[in-house]
Scaffold this motif. Structure first.
Motif, PDB file in Angstrom:
ATOM      1  N   LYS A  24       0.806  -1.220   0.000  1.00 19.28           N
ATOM      2  CA  LYS A  24       0.000   0.000   0.000  1.00 19.28           C
ATOM      3  C   LYS A  24       0.841   1.273   0.000  1.00 19.28           C
ATOM      4  N   THR A  25       2.166   1.144   0.173  1.00 19.41           N
ATOM      5  CA  THR A  25       2.996   2.341   0.287  1.00 19.41           C
ATOM      6  C   THR A  25       2.968   3.151  -1.001  1.00 19.41           C
ATOM      7  N   GLU A  26       3.279   4.440  -0.908  1.00 17.40           N
ATOM      8  CA  GLU A  26       3.185   5.318  -2.075  1.00 17.40           C
ATOM      9  C   GLU A  26       4.236   4.981  -3.136  1.00 17.40           C
ATOM     10  N   ARG A  27       5.500   4.867  -2.727  1.00 17.70           N
ATOM     11  CA  ARG A  27       6.600   4.552  -3.662  1.00 17.70           C
ATOM     12  C   ARG A  27       7.396   3.393  -3.081  1.00 17.70           C
ATOM     13  N   LEU A  28       7.360   2.263  -3.734  1.00 11.01           N
ATOM     14  CA  LEU A  28       7.942   1.025  -3.206  1.00 11.01           C
ATOM     15  C   LEU A  28       9.255   0.696  -3.904  1.00 11.01           C
ATOM     16  N   LEU A  29      10.269   0.362  -3.116  1.00 10.57           N
ATOM     17  CA  LEU A  29      11.519  -0.184  -3.626  1.00 10.57           C
ATOM     18  C   LEU A  29      11.589  -1.657  -3.248  1.00 10.57           C
ATOM     19  N   VAL A  30      11.734  -2.522  -4.250  1.00 10.35           N
ATOM     20  CA  VAL A  30      11.918  -3.954  -4.035  1.00 10.35           C
ATOM     21  C   VAL A  30      13.370  -4.265  -4.374  1.00 10.35           C
ATOM     22  N   ALA A  31      14.186  -4.504  -3.368  1.00 15.88           N
ATOM     23  CA  ALA A  31      15.621  -4.734  -3.543  1.00 15.88           C
ATOM     24  C   ALA A  31      15.921  -6.194  -3.217  1.00 15.88           C
ATOM     25  N   LEU A  32      16.567  -6.883  -4.145  1.00 14.68           N
ATOM     26  CA  LEU A  32      16.738  -8.330  -4.040  1.00 14.68           C
ATOM     27  C   LEU A  32      18.186  -8.739  -4.267  1.00 14.68           C
ATOM     28  N   ASP A  33      18.706  -9.549  -3.373  1.00 10.65           N
ATOM     29  CA  ASP A  33      19.941 -10.269  -3.658  1.00 10.65           C
ATOM     30  C   ASP A  33      19.669 -11.202  -4.842  1.00 10.65           C
ATOM     31  N   PHE A  34      20.727 -11.727  -5.482  1.00 10.22           N
ATOM     32  CA  PHE A  34      20.503 -12.592  -6.637  1.00 10.22           C
ATOM     33  C   PHE A  34      20.803 -14.066  -6.331  1.00 10.22           C
ATOM     34  N   ASP A  35      22.059 -14.383  -6.068  1.00 12.66           N
ATOM     35  CA  ASP A  35      22.439 -15.785  -5.815  1.00 12.66           C
ATOM     36  C   ASP A  35      21.778 -16.292  -4.536  1.00 12.66           C
ATOM     37  N   GLY A  36      21.056 -17.411  -4.638  1.00 20.76           N
ATOM     38  CA  GLY A  36      20.379 -17.978  -3.487  1.00 20.76           C
ATOM     39  C   GLY A  36      19.040 -17.326  -3.193  1.00 20.76           C
ATOM     40  N   THR A  37      18.716 -16.258  -3.916  1.00 21.02           N
ATOM     41  CA  THR A  37      17.481 -15.504  -3.690  1.00 21.02           C
ATOM     42  C   THR A  37      16.610 -15.524  -4.940  1.00 21.02           C
ATOM     43  N   MET A  38      17.110 -14.948  -6.022  1.00 21.31           N
ATOM     44  CA  MET A  38      16.444 -15.068  -7.316  1.00 21.31           C
ATOM     45  C   MET A  38      16.686 -16.441  -7.935  1.00 21.31           C
ATOM     46  N   ALA A  39      17.797 -17.056  -7.562  1.00 21.63           N
ATOM     47  CA  ALA A  39      18.225 -18.322  -8.167  1.00 21.63           C
ATOM     48  C   ALA A  39      18.841 -19.214  -7.113  1.00 21.63           C
ATOM     49  N   PRO A  40      18.732 -20.537  -7.255  1.00 22.84           N
ATOM     50  CA  PRO A  40      19.465 -21.433  -6.351  1.00 22.84           C
ATOM     51  C   PRO A  40      20.966 -21.250  -6.534  1.00 22.84           C
ATOM     52  N   LEU A  41      21.729 -21.500  -5.487  1.00 26.21           N
ATOM     53  CA  LEU A  41      23.178 -21.452  -5.591  1.00 26.21           C
ATOM     54  C   LEU A  41      23.657 -22.540  -6.544  1.00 26.21           C
ATOM     55  N   GLY A  42      24.739 -22.262  -7.282  1.00 22.18           N
ATOM     56  CA  GLY A  42      25.255 -23.221  -8.254  1.00 22.18           C
ATOM     57  C   GLY A  42      26.744 -23.418  -8.110  1.00 22.18           C
ATOM     58  N   ASP A  43      27.220 -24.584  -8.573  1.00 24.36           N
ATOM     59  CA  ASP A  43      28.648 -24.885  -8.497  1.00 24.36           C
ATOM     60  C   ASP A  43      29.464 -24.036  -9.461  1.00 24.36           C
TER      61      ASP A  43
END
Length: 259
Positions: free
Chosen positions: A14-33
């Motif tokens: 519901k906030t007026e201006r939202l920032l969605v900040a995301l790590d990538f490895d392990g967050t957007m994607a599984p960790l890889g070798d």
């Protein structure tokens, strides 16, 4: 778990201006070798794409990866609406409609010192199976994901001792099967603070899976939402089991914000 985060997701939406900040490895994607083979799950990529299309909503990846590598694994080009912060808050990329930050100029002496330490670190892990050193923009990383526990500990001990002797002022970070050594001391908290200021966000959602993400999670304010992806001690108010559940959370956020 869904019941635990559904209400707070609706609240931050519901906030007026939202920032969605995301790590990538392990967050957007599984960790890889193979670090450069990592890619976002289709589900997390789709949720991020939906959020990035919404008005008054900014999506950013905030990663320990150097910016050039982050753009590769995120399949990120100059047309992307996703903001980027790399090297734990030191490097920045902004969409075409936003003024690009002026890159910091590294001191020549620091670059020479860093190159010498990288070479010495590489020599120190020669012959240790599964351990390898990755040069980075402001230092280097020691990877031990493919090493045995004993070999990994031996590699970390040797590199730790070398850096402590040669560059005691450098910052050391540890994560999942990785240790990073940098002559810049910024953390992801600084990266999120800069993004908050640039976007004039009235609330921030930050999600990450590792020790280095806790800097950003601890920096969040009242009205923000911190999400820990996976196990581990955390300052986050919400925990999800992995990237797939994070995709559910981000999709619910997009649904709530769009409505």
């Amino acid at each position: 778990m869904t019941a635990q985060w559904a209400e707070v997701v609706r609240s931050v939406a519901k906030t007026e201006r939202l920032l969605v900040a995301l790590d990538f490895d392990g967050t957007m994607a599984p960790l890889g070798d193979e670090p450069m083979a990592v890619r976002a799950l289709p589900e997390t990529a789709a949720a991020v794409a939906r959020l990035a299309e919404l008005p008054d909503t900014t999506v950013a990846f905030v990663s320990g990866r150097q910016l050039a590598d982050l753009r590769v694994i995120a399949a990120h080009d100059d047309r992307s609406p996703i903001w980027l912060t790399g090297s734990h808050g030191v490097e920045h990329w902004r969409p075409a409609a936003v003024a690009q930050p002026v890159p910091d100029q590294a001191a020549a002496g620091e670059e020479v010192s860093a190159a010498a330490l990288v070479e010495e670190a590489q020599r120190s892990v020669e012959g240790i199976d599964g351990a390898w050193v990755e040069p980075k923009a402001y230092g280097f990383a020691l990877h031990t994901r493919l090493a045995s526990p004993d070999d990994g500990a031996r590699a970390r001990s040797g590199v730790d001792a070398m850096v402590a002797e040669r560059a005691p002022e450098w910052r050391r970070r540890t994560g999942k099967d990785i240790a990073e050594y940098t002559w810049r001391h910024e953390g992801k908290d600084a990266g999120v603070a800069r993004l908050r200021d640039e976007t004039a966000a009235t609330a921030v959602l930050f999600a990450g899976d590792d020790v280095t993400d806790e800097d950003a999670l601890r920096s969040l304010r009242e009205g923000d939402l911190g999400v820990r992806v996976g196990d581990g001690e955390t300052a986050a108010s919400v925990r999800v089991s992995g990237p797939l559940e994070l995709a559910e959370l981000l999709t619910a956020l997009a649904d709530a914000r769009a409505s």
